[in-house]
Design an enzyme around this catalytic site. Structure first.
Site, PDB file in Angstrom:
ATOM      1  N   LYS A  18       0.829  -1.209   0.000  1.00 32.33           N
ATOM      2  CA  LYS A  18       0.000   0.000   0.000  1.00 32.33           C
ATOM      3  C   LYS A  18       0.862   1.258   0.000  1.00 32.33           C
ATOM      4  O   LYS A  18       0.608   2.191  -0.751  1.00 32.33           O
ATOM      5  CB  LYS A  18      -0.928   0.008   1.221  1.00 32.33           C
TER       6      LYS A  18
ATOM      7  N   ARG B   1      -9.641   0.870   9.429  1.00 38.26           N
ATOM      8  CA  ARG B   1      -9.260  -0.507   9.745  1.00 38.26           C
ATOM      9  C   ARG B   1     -10.339  -1.224  10.538  1.00 38.26           C
ATOM     10  O   ARG B   1     -10.220  -2.414  10.791  1.00 38.26           O
ATOM     11  CB  ARG B   1      -7.976  -0.496  10.564  1.00 38.26           C
TER      12      ARG B   1
ATOM     13  N   ARG C  50      11.343  -7.004   4.697  1.00 38.67           N
ATOM     14  CA  ARG C  50      11.295  -5.564   4.934  1.00 38.67           C
ATOM     15  C   ARG C  50      11.885  -5.243   6.307  1.00 38.67           C
ATOM     16  O   ARG C  50      12.562  -4.228   6.480  1.00 38.67           O
ATOM     17  CB  ARG C  50       9.843  -5.063   4.847  1.00 38.67           C
TER      18      ARG C  50
ATOM     19  N   ARG D 122      11.378  -1.350  11.659  1.00 44.10           N
ATOM     20  CA  ARG D 122      10.088  -1.399  12.355  1.00 44.10           C
ATOM     21  C   ARG D 122      10.030  -2.616  13.268  1.00 44.10           C
ATOM     22  O   ARG D 122      10.180  -3.746  12.808  1.00 44.10           O
ATOM     23  CB  ARG D 122       8.942  -1.455  11.334  1.00 44.10           C
TER      24      ARG D 122
ATOM     25  N   ARG E 178      -0.558  -9.162  13.558  1.00 41.83           N
ATOM     26  CA  ARG E 178      -1.112  -8.104  12.695  1.00 41.83           C
ATOM     27  C   ARG E 178      -2.095  -8.706  11.692  1.00 41.83           C
ATOM     28  O   ARG E 178      -3.114  -8.096  11.377  1.00 41.83           O
ATOM     29  CB  ARG E 178       0.012  -7.342  11.975  1.00 41.83           C
TER      30      ARG E 178
END
Ligand code: AMP
Length: 372
Positions: free
Chosen positions: A196, A271, A310, A316, A328
């Site tokens: 996204k 969300r 990533r 992160r 998540r």
């Protein structure tokens, strides 16, 4: 509640169905209180607009009464015309009766004038008018209106029996005409790691939109140790959602910072269902809407792989640990995935294959965006 389009015009939510019900109830109560105990009134509804109002009013009146209708027409499009035609008249004998006219809306008073004319030779005991809505700014006559439900500004309204060129009568709430939405807004949707962020950056450039990633805004606040950041950090580090109220308020503030935007890409928001409802209401107040949800569809296993990859460079905390990543997804599947249904029901959900080269995916997204 959303902006709606009827024929060529746009309408925004104006008076809720609950408020309308309250107004009708209070009108019925006032009329009843003013009548002598044994008086049987004749309610005369002015068609077509009054049909829902008359039906609800008579039920709320909850007493002996007679009911009749006349059909008049004074509108062409959204402007009141001076020529009111009586299409269907009254044929019952009303001599000595108390007649209460039920009107959905009175604006210039042209229709009201015609009503007074029709009744002038009917030898009624008394004639009173009850209108659900009244537009004082444009009322030009010196005719009495005994009961007014709500006075409103001179803007065209639809719903609860009122129409625009035939459409809108079935809508339960009242909507008010608004300018065509200037913005084109999308929700860029998909599970964590679907791409996204990457795609939003490209689309934002291409279409001159403002990109709001709630995740990015939270991370910015955490980095700068703001009050919001401190609050959000514990939730985020564990891969849980930040509470709705906090997120919604933050999102509103971000939108308001960009008053002249041509449109927004919402990324990571909404969300939850309540975030989606809040977003609709917030945009509708501005005469705007979500034109569509565009979703990047990618399988979960591929995504876990992508996220772990990533995590090696993103720094992160929620990208480095498989358990947090799975959490998540759990949050996504239990709270967020239902939003697909939310937008699908409105007919604004568009799925796009999220596997392929970045360029190909941008092209697929653009192809959908151009149709919105
Ligand atoms: P993201 O960068 O979109 O993957 O978001 C990272 C984290 O920020 C999420 O796991 C949540 O903890 C938090 N977050 C971002 N957007 C929202 C939202 N709309 N509602 C609640 N929490 C959010």
């Amino acid at each position: 509640m959303n902006i709606i389009k009827l024929h060529d015009l746009y309408f925004k939510p104006f008076i809720t169905k609950e408020e309308v019900a309250g107004i009708v109830k209070s009108l019925a109560k006032q009329v009843k209180n003013d009548l002598p105990k044994d008086e049987i009134p004749v309610f005369v509804g002015i068609l077509n607009g009054c049909f829902l109002f008359a039906a609800d009013f008579i039920r709320e009146f909850n007493g002996n009464c007679e009911v009749s209708f006349v059909k008049l027409a004074s509108y062409e499009g959204t402007t009141s015309t001076a020529n009111v035609k009586q299409l269907v008249g009254l044929n019952e004998d009303l001599t000595g009766r108390t007649v209460i006219i039920l009107e959905d809306i009175i604006d210039t008073g042209a229709t009201l004038q015609e009503i007074y004319n029709i009744f002038s030779d009917k030898k009624v005991k008394q004639l009173k008018v009850a209108t659900l809505f009244f537009k004082p700014e444009v009322f030009k006559k010196e005719l009495p209106i005994a009961y007014i439900g709500k006075s409103i500004k001179d803007k065209f309204i639809v719903g609860y029996g009122l129409d625009y060129d035939g459409l809108g009568r079935n809508i339960a709430a009242i909507y008010q005409q608004t300018t065509p939405p200037k913005m084109k807004n999308i929700v860029l949707f998909g599970p964590p790691g679907a791409g996204k962020g990457t795609q939003a950056t490209l689309l934002k450039e291409k279409y001159d939109l403002v990109h709001i990633s709630t995740g990015d805004v939270f991370r910015y606040n955490i980095k700068n140790k703001t009050e919001l950041g401190v609050l959000a950090k514990t939730y985020m580090d564990a891969g849980n959602l930040v509470p709705d109220e906090v997120t919604i308020n933050m999102l509103k503030a971000e939108v308001d910072k960009n008053a002249n935007a041509k449109g927004f890409i919402f990324d990571g928001f909404p969300r939850t269902a309540s975030q989606a409802i809040a977003l609709d209401a917030f945009l509708a107040e501005k005469g705007a809407q979500i034109n569509g949800m565009i979703a990047l569809e990618v399988s979960e296993d591929l995504l876990v792989e992508r996220l772990l990859e990533r995590g090696k460079t993103s720094g992160r905390a929620d990208d480095t640990d498989e358990e947090k990543i799975r959490n998540r997804f759990n949050e996504y599947n239990t709270k967020t995935a239902i939003l697909k249904d939310f937008y699908q029901e409105k007919g604004t959900y568009h799925g796009v294959n999220g596997v392929g080269t970045i360029e190909d995916i941008t092209e697929s997204l653009s192809a959908v965006f151009d149709t919105l």
